[in-house]
Design an enzyme around this catalytic site. Structure first.
Site, short mmCIF file in Angstrom:
data_model
loop_
_atom_site.label_atom_id
_atom_site.label_comp_id
_atom_site.label_asym_id
_atom_site.label_seq_id
_atom_site.Cartn_x
_atom_site.Cartn_y
_atom_site.Cartn_z
N SER A 21 9.45 -12.83 -18.41
CA SER A 21 10.27 -12.62 -17.21
C SER A 21 10.94 -11.27 -17.33
CB SER A 21 11.34 -13.73 -17.16
OG SER A 21 12.36 -13.39 -16.26
N TYR A 33 17.90 -19.11 -21.91
CA TYR A 33 16.69 -18.77 -21.14
C TYR A 33 16.29 -17.31 -21.36
CZ TYR A 33 13.37 -17.94 -17.42
OH TYR A 33 12.24 -17.57 -16.73
#
Ligand code: NAP
Length: 293
Positions: A144, A157
């Site tokens: 990401s 995360y």
């Protein structure tokens, strides 16, 4: 089945019941071979299998929970019993949680490490040696743009996605000249259930950046992998965000991301008990308390 009865090369997509993984399974099916789709949801897998069939591929469904410790062994058994081998592995399964690390349940945060890091590494390390022996195939790992910075209010995360990018880029370099490609895909916000499930979709950061479709990301990922790319950042806005995060000093970047990952109705991160909009979000700390962030 081939005439010799040799195992046939398959594309294995982990996290294929919806979102980016399902879209990649569909794109991979265009190559017309076996596509093994993996997730927990049977309904999701059934829908993804239909996509794969419609796109010209041959779907194989495997219901697996990546939180179990023997995921890669279960997958290997499944492939062997179907006379398949893992030629291309796509690790798209993952989840996120928005909130202060001290406030979120630790079990759910550790689960993120199990799914986003441990299972991805387990699967990659199990199937990579076979790819190297055959001198073909490779791995697509979903990271990401979160991998370009620490992520206050989504700490585990962001850290998990940094691991994925670091691991994948290192493997890409190690495997140069072996015929095996490892591609890391680092999207910005993508219009999938991930945003609502993680709570990220309600944060300002994910409202500022335009959302891409999973089909767009899947096509870019597949094309980048086929071209032997180390890193694919789909879309101009995600490229700009990654570049900005890479050059800004931490002293500016960390408070900025912290602020952008709050929404005004959240409890204030300073622990005052007030809403963020009534407290630090008004333009600074209230004088009556000390900021802990
Ligand atoms: P999604 O729509 O929520 O899909 C996640 C997939 O992971 C589902 O197929 C889910 O299947 C599977 N999964 C989750 N936990 C699992 C478990 N314990 N065992 C087996 N499968 C599991 O998310 P997405 O947007 O497609 O995200 C795919 C990847 O891209 C993730 O790694 C995410 O971090 C990354 N990413 C997403 C965005 C975004 O904005 N959407 C941006 C950047 C990166 P089941 O629930 O059926 O098991």
């Amino acid at each position: 089945m081939s005439v010799s009865g040799e195992p046939r090369p398959a594309t294995v997509v982990v996290g294929a019941s919806r979102g980016i993984g399902r879209a990649i399974a569909k794109v991979a099916a265009g190559d017309r071979g076996p596509v093994v789709i993996i997730a927990r949801s049977l309904d999701g897998l059934t829908a993804a299998a239909s996509d794969v069939r419609d796109a010209g591929g041959e779907p194989y469904m495997l219901q697996l929970d990546l939180l179990s410790l023997d995921t890669s062994a279960q997958l290997e058994d499944f492939l062997t019993s179907n006379r398949l081998l893992c030629d291309v592995l796509v690790n798209s399964a993952g989840y996120g949680l928005r909130g202060a690390a001290a406030a979120l349940p630790s079990g759910s945060q550790l689960g993120m490490i199990d799914v986003n890091i441990r299972a991805l590494s387990d699967l990659t390390l199990r199937f990579l040696p076979g790819m190297v022996n055959r001198r073909r195939g490779g791995v697509i790992n979903l990271s990401s743009i979160a991998s370009f910075s620490p992520g206050p209010n989504m700490a585990v995360y962001y850290a998990s996605k940094s691991f994925v990018r670091s691991f994948s880029e290192a493997l890409h370099e190690e495997l140069r000249h072996t015929g095996v490609i490892v591609t890391c895909v680092a999207p910005g916000p993508v219009d999938t259930e991930f945003l609502a499930r993680s709570g990220a979709g309600r944060a300002a950061l994910f409202k500022i950046l335009p959302r891409l479709t999973s089909d767009f990301v899947a096509k870019r990922a597949w094309r980048g992998f086929k071209a032997g790319r180390r890193l694919v950042i789909p879309g101009a806005s995600a490229k700009l965000a990654a570049l900005t995060a890479s050059v800004l000093p931490s002293a500016i970047l960390l408070p900025l991301i912290h602020r952008l990952q709050h929404r005004s109705s959240d409890p204030c991160r300073c622990g005052s008990g007030l809403r963020f909009s009534e407290c630090c979000g008004k333009g600074g700390m209230r004088s009556s308390h000390t900021h802990r962030g």
